[in-house]
Design an enzyme around this catalytic site. Structure first.
Site, PDB file in Angstrom:
ATOM      1  CB  THR A 146      -0.907   0.038   1.247  1.00 31.73           C
ATOM      2  OG1 THR A 146      -0.089   0.033   2.429  1.00 31.73           O
ATOM      3  CG2 THR A 146      -1.850  -1.155   1.267  1.00 31.73           C
ATOM      4  CB  CYS A 189       1.167   2.147  10.328  1.00 33.61           C
ATOM      5  SG  CYS A 189       0.081   2.043   8.901  1.00 33.61           S
ATOM      6  CB  CYS A 249      -1.326   5.346   8.479  1.00 33.00           C
ATOM      7  SG  CYS A 249      -2.925   4.660   8.951  1.00 33.00           S
ATOM      8  CB  CYS A 270      -1.873   5.207  13.428  1.00 30.69           C
ATOM      9  SG  CYS A 270      -0.663   4.952  12.105  1.00 30.69           S
TER      10      CYS A 270
END
Length: 389
Positions: A45, A49, A80, A83
């Site tokens: 992706t 994170c 992200c 988070c």
């Protein structure tokens, strides 16, 4: 293509196999490491994170570890949106705790620890530790206090005791009575009836700050108040407990009065008597923080708010200080305005200044620590300056 691979290779910090395994376990368990700051990127992706991110767990083969978010960005990863690793860590923690507190305070059926932890993206054990460190009590304790607050509000509206118990979220009378005794100091029926059935002993005495009223339930001291008129002091106590039985104290109460008078004269000595503290969870957290302020020191309302993990609740902290009914024992006089000004005090600014001056002098006294431990307290009789009426 070759250039991209080279860039990635230089951005990823070398990780030994043993360390990589430890980092991966932290990702699986959604918990940060106390002694190692790191982030992980997902190659499928291209997202980076925090280890506690609540997003779906990636495949191990697709994970790369980074020491910083900047290193991950250099390698082509973007932060992200769940988070938010590019923001200060505390912001994410505070948001998680605020959501959990809101659920615990408002949902009719208490959410489980597992459900709260899953929403925060943490293991139950880690969420429990984070919650207690940030809020001051466990999630279970917070829920109990929230139900007590709802119960108190329903009783104050005149709801029937049974209706108030279930409206507050209790499963039955037994747990409601246990929580009420802890947070209200009496059974729900007695609270609804204005303290009916409760016996409160009280006495007034002279102090160098004026007359002082000392009152106690069977659980402990519930009121310490300064004033200039005994009738006004008793009227204030009666207003709090309109239907309780107020009994003038006998000689057996003299020791408690003497201890309070000694505390007023020497606040640094503390008070070794039980207190019947009645307030909301927030108020009790503020009052606990006040009792941790050493004699001779002052803090601002904002500092107290920060100490209890609610940095934006300065006004609410001031309200909790104003609601304090235990003068000196819960030292709200040690909280001042941000500019050092006295600010408000239930029993008058002159008394607040006198207490602060007294504590400052005691702190600076060279022989303070050499004073005998029992000096100033006369067991079995009133303090020499006391005149009970």
């Amino acid at each position: 293509m070759t250039t991209t691979v080279a860039t990635v290779a230089t951005a990823v910090a070398p990780v030994a196999p043993d360390e990589a395994e430890e980092l991966w376990r932290a990702v699986v368990e959604r918990r940060p490491l106390d002694d190692r700051s790191f982030f992980y990127g997902v190659t499928s992706t291209r997202i980076v994170c925090r280890p506690g991110c609540p997003s779906r767990r990636p495949a191990r083969a697709n994970v790369r570890f980074f020491d910083t978010v900047d290193a991950a960005r250099t390698a082509g990863y973007r932060p992200c949106k769940r988070c938010r690793p590019d923001e200060p860590a505390g912001q994410g923690v505070r948001a998680c705790l605020e959501r959990a507190c809101h659920r615990l305070a408002t949902e009719e059926e208490e959410p489980s620890l597992a459900a709260l932890a899953a929403e925060a993206g943490l293991s139950p054990a880690h969420f429990q530790r984070v919650f207690k460190a940030g809020v001051g009590v466990s999630p279970k304790g917070y829920a109990r206090a929230a139900r007590a607050t709802r119960l108190k509000a329903a009783l104050n509206r005149g709801e029937r005791v049974t209706d108030a118990i279930y409206e507050a979220g209790f499963g039955g009378p037994a747990p409601a009575h246990a929580v009420a005794r802890e947070h209200l100091g009496m059974p729900p029926s007695a609270w609804r009836a204005g303290g009916a059935g409760q016996v409160i002993r009280h006495a007034q005495a002279d102090s160098d700050l004026g007359r002082v009223l000392v009152a106690a339930t069977a659980r402990g001291l519930c009121d310490i108040a300064f004033g200039d008129d005994d009738e006004a002091l008793r009227a204030g106590l009666r207003a709090r407990f309109p239907k309780a039985t107020l009994e003038p104290a006998d000689d057996s109460f003299a020791e408690a009065v003497a201890a309070v008078l000694a505390l007023i004269e020497q606040p640094a000595r503390g008070l070794d008597l039980p207190l019947d503290v009645q307030g909301t969870l927030f108020q009790r957290r503020v009052w606990d923080a006040l009792r941790a302020i050493p004699a001779g020191e002052t803090v601002s309302y904002a500092e107290v708010a920060a100490r209890i993990g609610r940095p934006n609740a300065t006004r609410a902290v001031a309200g909790a200080c104003a609601a304090n009914r235990l003068a000196v024992a819960v030292p709200c006089h040690r909280v001042v305005a941000a500019d050092g000004g006295l600010s408000g005090y239930r029993w008058g600014p002159d008394r607040k200044r006198a207490l602060l001056d007294r504590e400052a002098e005691g702190r600076d006294a060279e022989n303070m620590d050499s004073a005998p431990a029992g000096e100033g307290v006369h067991r079995g009789s009133l303090h020499p300056s006391a005149k009970v009426g």
